[in-house]
Motif scaffolding. Structure first.
Motif, PDB file in Angstrom:
ATOM      1  N   ARG A 139      42.017  64.602  50.280  1.00 46.25           N
ATOM      2  CA  ARG A 139      41.707  63.292  50.733  1.00 46.25           C
ATOM      3  C   ARG A 139      40.791  61.869  49.475  1.00 46.25           C
ATOM      4  N   TYR A 140      40.999  62.426  47.773  1.00 52.84           N
ATOM      5  CA  TYR A 140      40.360  61.918  47.106  1.00 52.84           C
ATOM      6  C   TYR A 140      41.323  61.637  45.682  1.00 52.84           C
ATOM      7  N   TRP A 141      42.703  62.134  46.597  1.00 54.50           N
ATOM      8  CA  TRP A 141      43.720  61.371  45.615  1.00 54.50           C
ATOM      9  C   TRP A 141      43.764  59.958  45.834  1.00 54.50           C
ATOM     10  N   LEU A 142      44.456  59.570  46.751  1.00 52.42           N
ATOM     11  CA  LEU A 142      44.101  57.876  46.441  1.00 52.42           C
ATOM     12  C   LEU A 142      43.051  57.493  46.007  1.00 52.42           C
ATOM     13  N   PRO A 143      41.786  57.301  46.585  1.00 52.21           N
ATOM     14  CA  PRO A 143      41.130  57.114  46.038  1.00 52.21           C
ATOM     15  C   PRO A 143      40.605  56.535  44.888  1.00 52.21           C
ATOM     16  N   GLN A 144      40.829  57.413  43.719  1.00 58.02           N
ATOM     17  CA  GLN A 144      40.977  56.956  42.985  1.00 58.02           C
ATOM     18  C   GLN A 144      42.092  56.590  42.053  1.00 58.02           C
ATOM     19  N   ILE A 145      42.911  56.512  42.373  1.00 59.50           N
ATOM     20  CA  ILE A 145      44.361  55.852  42.528  1.00 59.50           C
ATOM     21  C   ILE A 145      43.837  54.290  42.617  1.00 59.50           C
ATOM     22  N   PHE A 146      43.372  54.058  43.947  1.00 57.17           N
ATOM     23  CA  PHE A 146      43.015  52.266  43.883  1.00 57.17           C
ATOM     24  C   PHE A 146      41.722  52.819  43.409  1.00 57.17           C
ATOM     25  N   HIS A 147      40.603  53.096  42.612  1.00 52.93           N
ATOM     26  CA  HIS A 147      39.822  52.392  41.670  1.00 52.93           C
ATOM     27  C   HIS A 147      40.273  52.134  40.559  1.00 52.93           C
ATOM     28  N   ALA A 148      41.634  53.629  39.545  1.00 52.58           N
ATOM     29  CA  ALA A 148      42.265  52.713  39.159  1.00 52.58           C
ATOM     30  C   ALA A 148      41.968  51.431  38.632  1.00 52.58           C
ATOM     31  N   GLY A 149      43.768  50.930  40.429  1.00 48.65           N
ATOM     32  CA  GLY A 149      43.650  49.867  40.560  1.00 48.65           C
ATOM     33  C   GLY A 149      42.853  48.954  40.360  1.00 48.65           C
ATOM     34  N   ILE A 150      41.835  48.925  40.586  1.00 47.42           N
ATOM     35  CA  ILE A 150      40.564  48.172  40.796  1.00 47.42           C
ATOM     36  C   ILE A 150      39.994  47.877  39.290  1.00 47.42           C
ATOM     37  N   CYS A 151      39.796  48.747  38.572  1.00 51.90           N
ATOM     38  CA  CYS A 151      39.581  48.210  37.108  1.00 51.90           C
ATOM     39  C   CYS A 151      40.774  47.391  36.638  1.00 51.90           C
ATOM     40  N   ARG A 152      42.003  47.405  36.975  1.00 54.74           N
ATOM     41  CA  ARG A 152      42.707  47.231  36.354  1.00 54.74           C
ATOM     42  C   ARG A 152      42.635  46.099  36.747  1.00 54.74           C
ATOM     43  N   LEU A 153      42.499  45.725  37.881  1.00 57.45           N
ATOM     44  CA  LEU A 153      42.579  43.974  38.082  1.00 57.45           C
ATOM     45  C   LEU A 153      41.498  43.500  37.223  1.00 57.45           C
ATOM     46  N   LEU A 154      39.922  43.978  37.926  1.00 60.57           N
ATOM     47  CA  LEU A 154      38.903  43.485  37.181  1.00 60.57           C
ATOM     48  C   LEU A 154      38.638  43.224  35.375  1.00 60.57           C
ATOM     49  N   ILE A 193      41.073  29.068  38.810  1.00 64.18           N
ATOM     50  CA  ILE A 193      41.529  30.043  39.147  1.00 64.18           C
ATOM     51  C   ILE A 193      41.770  31.457  39.072  1.00 64.18           C
ATOM     52  N   ARG A 194      41.156  31.950  37.714  1.00 65.89           N
ATOM     53  CA  ARG A 194      41.492  33.155  37.517  1.00 65.89           C
ATOM     54  C   ARG A 194      40.797  34.358  38.619  1.00 65.89           C
ATOM     55  N   PRO A 195      39.398  33.822  39.053  1.00 69.72           N
ATOM     56  CA  PRO A 195      38.991  34.638  40.331  1.00 69.72           C
ATOM     57  C   PRO A 195      39.434  34.799  41.758  1.00 69.72           C
ATOM     58  N   ILE A 196      40.127  33.807  42.212  1.00 71.31           N
ATOM     59  CA  ILE A 196      41.226  33.607  42.999  1.00 71.31           C
ATOM     60  C   ILE A 196      41.876  34.602  42.946  1.00 71.31           C
ATOM     61  N   PHE A 197      42.758  34.279  42.105  1.00 71.86           N
ATOM     62  CA  PHE A 197      43.432  35.459  42.512  1.00 71.86           C
ATOM     63  C   PHE A 197      42.853  36.890  41.621  1.00 71.86           C
ATOM     64  N   ILE A 218      30.056  38.516  41.814  1.00 64.27           N
ATOM     65  CA  ILE A 218      30.960  38.964  41.335  1.00 64.27           C
ATOM     66  C   ILE A 218      32.183  37.886  41.665  1.00 64.27           C
ATOM     67  N   TRP A 219      31.864  36.030  41.597  1.00 62.16           N
ATOM     68  CA  TRP A 219      32.651  35.748  41.249  1.00 62.16           C
ATOM     69  C   TRP A 219      32.063  35.283  40.233  1.00 62.16           C
ATOM     70  N   GLU A 220      31.029  35.395  38.796  1.00 65.58           N
ATOM     71  CA  GLU A 220      30.607  34.822  37.991  1.00 65.58           C
ATOM     72  C   GLU A 220      31.170  35.490  37.051  1.00 65.58           C
ATOM     73  N   LEU A 272      40.783  38.337  43.163  1.00 62.31           N
ATOM     74  CA  LEU A 272      39.992  38.380  44.399  1.00 62.31           C
ATOM     75  C   LEU A 272      41.208  38.597  45.989  1.00 62.31           C
ATOM     76  N   LEU A 273      42.480  38.210  45.241  1.00 62.43           N
ATOM     77  CA  LEU A 273      43.671  38.227  46.094  1.00 62.43           C
ATOM     78  C   LEU A 273      44.112  39.045  46.160  1.00 62.43           C
ATOM     79  N   ALA A 274      44.114  39.692  44.659  1.00 59.60           N
ATOM     80  CA  ALA A 274      45.516  40.953  44.187  1.00 59.60           C
ATOM     81  C   ALA A 274      44.656  41.672  44.810  1.00 59.60           C
ATOM     82  N   VAL A 275      42.819  41.822  44.869  1.00 61.65           N
ATOM     83  CA  VAL A 275      42.027  43.177  45.458  1.00 61.65           C
ATOM     84  C   VAL A 275      42.422  43.395  46.688  1.00 61.65           C
TER      85      VAL A 275
END
Length: 264
Positions: A35-50, A4-8, A208-210, A10-13
């Motif tokens: 151009r680099y302002w938003l990618p930094q925010i994107f990666h911060a969000g990915i780290c939080r989700l992962l 369940i957690r991996p599915i949710f 990634i799934w594991e 991945l959907l959040a990502v």
């Protein structure tokens, strides 16, 4: 339940990427200086989700452009570094073909190269153009990922860029150690490092799934004193010194020891 957690996650990502990709397209078209302002925010969000906790030590070189030299362990290296520093990655050309990942990488101005000396030399002009434009670059001179404990040899051809002057000045190179030291606050060992380390021909989505079934990972970024080619007699010496610096630091990080203060 274990799926369940991996599915949710991945959907959040996917949702997070879907929200930010259109905005980045607008920024690239209308406000390229940012151009680099938003990618930094994107990666911060990915780290939080992962569930990646990023811990930093040392000082990031404030001058731009800087060539950041890093060891390579996992696909997680990208959001960990991208969250912390603004700049473009130099990646193997296979990444460009990955579904979704390739498209998002292009939006961060990633430079795709083959892992051969002629290809690296052939892209020096493109990389120099980024640097002369004031962009930082992130380079993994092992050419591929390691097992998270022992580094692969740094290829000196990756350091050929340091032999060129950028806007009339020697290019500043800063070695940075990436270390994945803890899972759920328990030290990672040789037996458990494979949870994070992505090596060999292991299938990406399977890894990634594991990983998503696990808990919180602590990722360390240890920044070392910047250098230039003027500090060495050749790029091979520079490559060897950066490799030694990062290898020692990786060992210290995995045994929970702080950095030794040295003068270069």
């Amino acid at each position: 339940m274990n799926n369940i957690r991996p599915i949710f996650t991945l959907l959040a990502v996917l949702l997070w990427a879907g929200l930010l990709v259109p905005v980045q397209l607008i920024i690239l078209a209308a406000f390229p200086r940012h151009r680099y302002w938003l990618p930094q925010i994107f990666h911060a969000g990915i780290c939080r989700l992962l569930r990646v906790k990023v811990v930093m030590s040392g000082t990031i070189n404030p001058d731009q452009p800087t060539l950041f030299i890093l060891n390579h362990i996992s696909w997680l290296d990208i959001p960990v570094v991208g969250k912390t520093i603004k700049g473009s990655f130099v990646a193997k050309n296979e990444v460009e073909k990955y579904p979704l990942v390739g498209a998002i990488s292009k939006l961060q101005q990633t430079i795709f190269i083959e892992r051969t000396r002629p290809s690296i030399m052939g892209h020096k002009g493109e990389m120099q153009g980024h640097l002369e434009n004031g962009d930082n670059l992130f380079l993994f001179p092992e050419g591929t990922s390691s097992n998270g404990i022992v580094l692969r040899d740094f290829k000196s051809s990756y350091f050929s860029l340091a032999e060129r002057e950028i806007n009339g000045h020697p290019l500043v190179v800063q070695p940075v150690t990436i270390a994945y030291s803890r899972l759920n606050n328990i030290s990672l060992t040789r037996g458990t490092m494979g949870i994070v380390a992505w090596v060999g021909d292991e299938e990406l989505m399977g890894h990634i799934w594991e990983y998503l079934k696990r808990g919180t990972i602590t990722a360390e970024l240890r920044f070392h004193p910047p250098v230039t080619i003027d500090d060495y007699d050749s790029r091979k010496t520079m490559a060897s010194d950066c490799q030694l610096t990062i290898a020692k630091s990786l060992s210290r990080a995995l045994t929970d020891r702080p950095e030794e203060i040295t003068e270069k």
